[in-house]
Design a protein around this motif. Structure first.
Motif, PDB file in Angstrom:
ATOM      1  N   ARG A  92      34.178  36.446  81.316  1.00  0.00           N
ATOM      2  CA  ARG A  92      33.553  35.453  81.867  1.00  0.00           C
ATOM      3  C   ARG A  92      32.051  35.938  82.035  1.00  0.00           C
ATOM      4  O   ARG A  92      31.403  37.202  82.187  1.00  0.00           O
ATOM      5  N   ASN A  93      31.159  35.082  82.378  1.00  0.00           N
ATOM      6  CA  ASN A  93      29.822  35.328  82.727  1.00  0.00           C
ATOM      7  C   ASN A  93      29.897  36.239  84.272  1.00  0.00           C
ATOM      8  O   ASN A  93      30.217  35.628  84.921  1.00  0.00           O
ATOM      9  N   GLY A  94      29.353  37.298  84.025  1.00  0.00           N
ATOM     10  CA  GLY A  94      29.281  38.052  85.263  1.00  0.00           C
ATOM     11  C   GLY A  94      28.109  38.109  86.182  1.00  0.00           C
ATOM     12  O   GLY A  94      28.085  38.827  87.113  1.00  0.00           O
ATOM     13  N   THR A  95      27.293  37.017  85.752  1.00  0.00           N
ATOM     14  CA  THR A  95      25.966  36.882  86.716  1.00  0.00           C
ATOM     15  C   THR A  95      26.198  36.704  88.174  1.00  0.00           C
ATOM     16  O   THR A  95      25.448  37.177  89.096  1.00  0.00           O
ATOM     17  N   HIS A  96      27.258  36.041  88.633  1.00  0.00           N
ATOM     18  CA  HIS A  96      27.401  35.802  90.010  1.00  0.00           C
ATOM     19  C   HIS A  96      28.675  36.656  90.535  1.00  0.00           C
ATOM     20  O   HIS A  96      29.001  36.509  91.635  1.00  0.00           O
ATOM     21  N   PHE A  97      29.119  37.433  89.760  1.00  0.00           N
ATOM     22  CA  PHE A  97      30.490  38.233  90.269  1.00  0.00           C
ATOM     23  C   PHE A  97      30.022  39.262  91.394  1.00  0.00           C
ATOM     24  O   PHE A  97      30.775  39.567  92.305  1.00  0.00           O
ATOM     25  N   GLY A  98      28.677  39.687  91.288  1.00  0.00           N
ATOM     26  CA  GLY A  98      28.058  40.441  92.326  1.00  0.00           C
ATOM     27  C   GLY A  98      28.415  39.807  93.857  1.00  0.00           C
ATOM     28  O   GLY A  98      28.639  40.290  94.854  1.00  0.00           O
ATOM     29  N   ALA A  99      28.019  38.466  93.783  1.00  0.00           N
ATOM     30  CA  ALA A  99      28.319  37.636  94.915  1.00  0.00           C
ATOM     31  C   ALA A  99      29.827  37.393  95.774  1.00  0.00           C
ATOM     32  O   ALA A  99      30.068  37.690  96.754  1.00  0.00           O
ATOM     33  N   ILE A 100      30.648  37.712  94.635  1.00  0.00           N
ATOM     34  CA  ILE A 100      31.988  37.571  94.721  1.00  0.00           C
ATOM     35  C   ILE A 100      32.496  38.953  95.494  1.00  0.00           C
ATOM     36  O   ILE A 100      33.222  38.972  96.583  1.00  0.00           O
ATOM     37  N   LEU A 101      32.015  39.988  94.762  1.00  0.00           N
ATOM     38  CA  LEU A 101      32.477  41.133  95.183  1.00  0.00           C
ATOM     39  C   LEU A 101      31.581  41.479  96.685  1.00  0.00           C
ATOM     40  O   LEU A 101      32.407  42.172  97.749  1.00  0.00           O
ATOM     41  N   GLN A 102      30.496  40.957  96.902  1.00  0.00           N
ATOM     42  CA  GLN A 102      29.872  41.032  98.599  1.00  0.00           C
ATOM     43  C   GLN A 102      30.678  40.444  99.224  1.00  0.00           C
ATOM     44  O   GLN A 102      30.809  40.837 100.500  1.00  0.00           O
ATOM     45  N   PHE A 103      31.155  39.072  99.039  1.00  0.00           N
ATOM     46  CA  PHE A 103      32.080  38.456  99.792  1.00  0.00           C
ATOM     47  C   PHE A 103      33.203  39.269 100.350  1.00  0.00           C
ATOM     48  O   PHE A 103      33.828  39.363 101.482  1.00  0.00           O
ATOM     49  N   LEU A 104      33.919  39.644  99.038  1.00  0.00           N
ATOM     50  CA  LEU A 104      35.319  40.410  99.278  1.00  0.00           C
ATOM     51  C   LEU A 104      34.927  41.784 100.244  1.00  0.00           C
ATOM     52  O   LEU A 104      35.808  42.024 100.975  1.00  0.00           O
ATOM     53  N   ARG A 105      33.785  42.277 100.046  1.00  0.00           N
ATOM     54  CA  ARG A 105      33.582  43.501 101.036  1.00  0.00           C
ATOM     55  C   ARG A 105      33.156  43.232 102.289  1.00  0.00           C
ATOM     56  O   ARG A 105      33.541  43.698 103.371  1.00  0.00           O
ATOM     57  N   THR A 106      32.154  42.078 102.654  1.00  0.00           N
ATOM     58  CA  THR A 106      31.799  42.100 103.906  1.00  0.00           C
ATOM     59  C   THR A 106      32.266  40.660 104.503  1.00  0.00           C
ATOM     60  O   THR A 106      31.720  40.571 105.716  1.00  0.00           O
ATOM     61  N   GLN A 107      32.634  39.791 103.653  1.00  0.00           N
ATOM     62  CA  GLN A 107      33.038  38.451 104.308  1.00  0.00           C
ATOM     63  C   GLN A 107      31.803  37.446 104.561  1.00  0.00           C
ATOM     64  O   GLN A 107      31.911  36.477 105.105  1.00  0.00           O
ATOM     65  N   ARG A 108      30.605  38.090 104.109  1.00  0.00           N
ATOM     66  CA  ARG A 108      29.458  37.059 104.360  1.00  0.00           C
ATOM     67  C   ARG A 108      29.281  36.347 103.030  1.00  0.00           C
ATOM     68  O   ARG A 108      29.438  36.759 101.907  1.00  0.00           O
ATOM     69  N   LEU A 109      28.965  34.992 103.408  1.00  0.00           N
ATOM     70  CA  LEU A 109      28.577  34.031 102.364  1.00  0.00           C
ATOM     71  C   LEU A 109      27.119  34.303 101.579  1.00  0.00           C
ATOM     72  O   LEU A 109      26.545  34.843 102.128  1.00  0.00           O
ATOM     73  N   PRO A 110      27.486  34.081 100.145  1.00  0.00           N
ATOM     74  CA  PRO A 110      26.091  33.976  99.566  1.00  0.00           C
ATOM     75  C   PRO A 110      25.074  33.100 100.040  1.00  0.00           C
ATOM     76  O   PRO A 110      25.397  32.085 100.592  1.00  0.00           O
ATOM     77  N   THR A 111      23.884  33.577  99.720  1.00  0.00           N
ATOM     78  CA  THR A 111      22.689  32.584 100.535  1.00  0.00           C
ATOM     79  C   THR A 111      22.062  31.840  99.074  1.00  0.00           C
ATOM     80  O   THR A 111      21.150  31.074  99.210  1.00  0.00           O
ATOM     81  N   GLU A 112      22.307  32.216  97.715  1.00  0.00           N
ATOM     82  CA  GLU A 112      21.561  31.832  96.811  1.00  0.00           C
ATOM     83  C   GLU A 112      22.907  31.427  95.690  1.00  0.00           C
ATOM     84  O   GLU A 112      23.869  32.086  95.540  1.00  0.00           O
ATOM     85  N   ASN A 113      22.370  30.410  94.964  1.00  0.00           N
ATOM     86  CA  ASN A 113      23.455  30.121  93.535  1.00  0.00           C
ATOM     87  C   ASN A 113      24.924  29.909  94.187  1.00  0.00           C
ATOM     88  O   ASN A 113      25.742  30.032  93.807  1.00  0.00           O
ATOM     89  N   ILE A 114      24.759  28.945  95.271  1.00  0.00           N
ATOM     90  CA  ILE A 114      25.919  28.432  96.004  1.00  0.00           C
ATOM     91  C   ILE A 114      26.947  27.905  95.146  1.00  0.00           C
ATOM     92  O   ILE A 114      28.094  28.234  94.970  1.00  0.00           O
ATOM     93  N   LEU A 115      26.292  26.785  94.440  1.00  0.00           N
ATOM     94  CA  LEU A 115      27.454  26.274  93.310  1.00  0.00           C
ATOM     95  C   LEU A 115      27.918  26.983  92.152  1.00  0.00           C
ATOM     96  O   LEU A 115      29.140  27.018  91.876  1.00  0.00           O
ATOM     97  N   GLU A 116      27.077  27.919  91.649  1.00  0.00           N
ATOM     98  CA  GLU A 116      27.712  28.815  90.711  1.00  0.00           C
ATOM     99  C   GLU A 116      28.829  29.780  91.123  1.00  0.00           C
ATOM    100  O   GLU A 116      29.842  30.219  90.714  1.00  0.00           O
TER     101      GLU A 116
END
Length: 173
Positions: free
Chosen positions: A71-95
């Motif tokens: 898969r394109n891994g560009t936005h996977f970091g935001a997925i991991l960050q949510f899994l770690r902290t439960q904080r929602l991303p602030t950028e690239n929301i639709l992606e």
């Protein structure tokens, strides 16, 4: 290959695992290091099912032994960050929302659906579809893979949809 048994140090020789709970991932060329507990945080998610005991043996690996997800891994970091902290991303929301749908992380999907960006996109799409005459009928009457199925309003105000196919124009209705 399987994930190492934490009770058995001799089984921890895999290069992709630094310790019994650390996993290296290659998501479309982007390399991530995380823990098994992070990937398993939501038991009903695709990530949890991929990394449950016995399942990871079916995952492909790259040349360095990292688990590979095509898969394109560009936005996977935001997925991991949510899994770690439960904080929602602030950028690239639709992606990120699309990635959350793919990985079936229901909590993130629900929270992003409630966000202004995703909610606005959904409402805007529904309003657009409501304004296109015979939208659902045109989708159902599509002539197959050879049609361009571009439906439009006939000039002259007749209100019937038309489709341009490889054979020429035809009536959608």
């Amino acid at each position: 290959m399987s994930l190492p048994d934490c009770r058995s140090p001799g089984k921890q020789s895999s290069p992709r695992l630094v310790s019994c709970s650390v996993v290296q991932l290659n998501i479309g060329g982007h390399v991530f290091t995380t823990s098994l507990s992070t990937l398993r945080k939501y038991p009903d998610s695709l990530l949890a099912s991929m990394f449950n005991s016995g399942q990871q043996t079916k995952l492909p690996t790259d040349a360095k032994g990292r688990y590979f997800i095509d898969r394109n891994g560009t936005h996977f970091g935001a997925i991991l960050q949510f899994l770690r902290t439960q904080r929602l991303p602030t950028e690239n929301i639709l992606e990120v929302y699309q990635e959350a749908l793919h990985y079936d992380i229901k909590s993130l999907v629900k929270q992003l659906q409630d966000s202004a960006q995703v909610f606005g996109e959904t409402v805007g799409r529904q309003q657009f579809i409501a304004r296109v005459p015979n939208y659902q009928e045109n989708l159902e009457n599509r002539r197959g893979p050879r049609s361009l199925w571009q439906c439009c309003q006939q000039p002259g105000g007749s209100g019937s949809g038309a489709v341009w196919t490889m054979e020429g124009p035809s009536n959608c209705n």
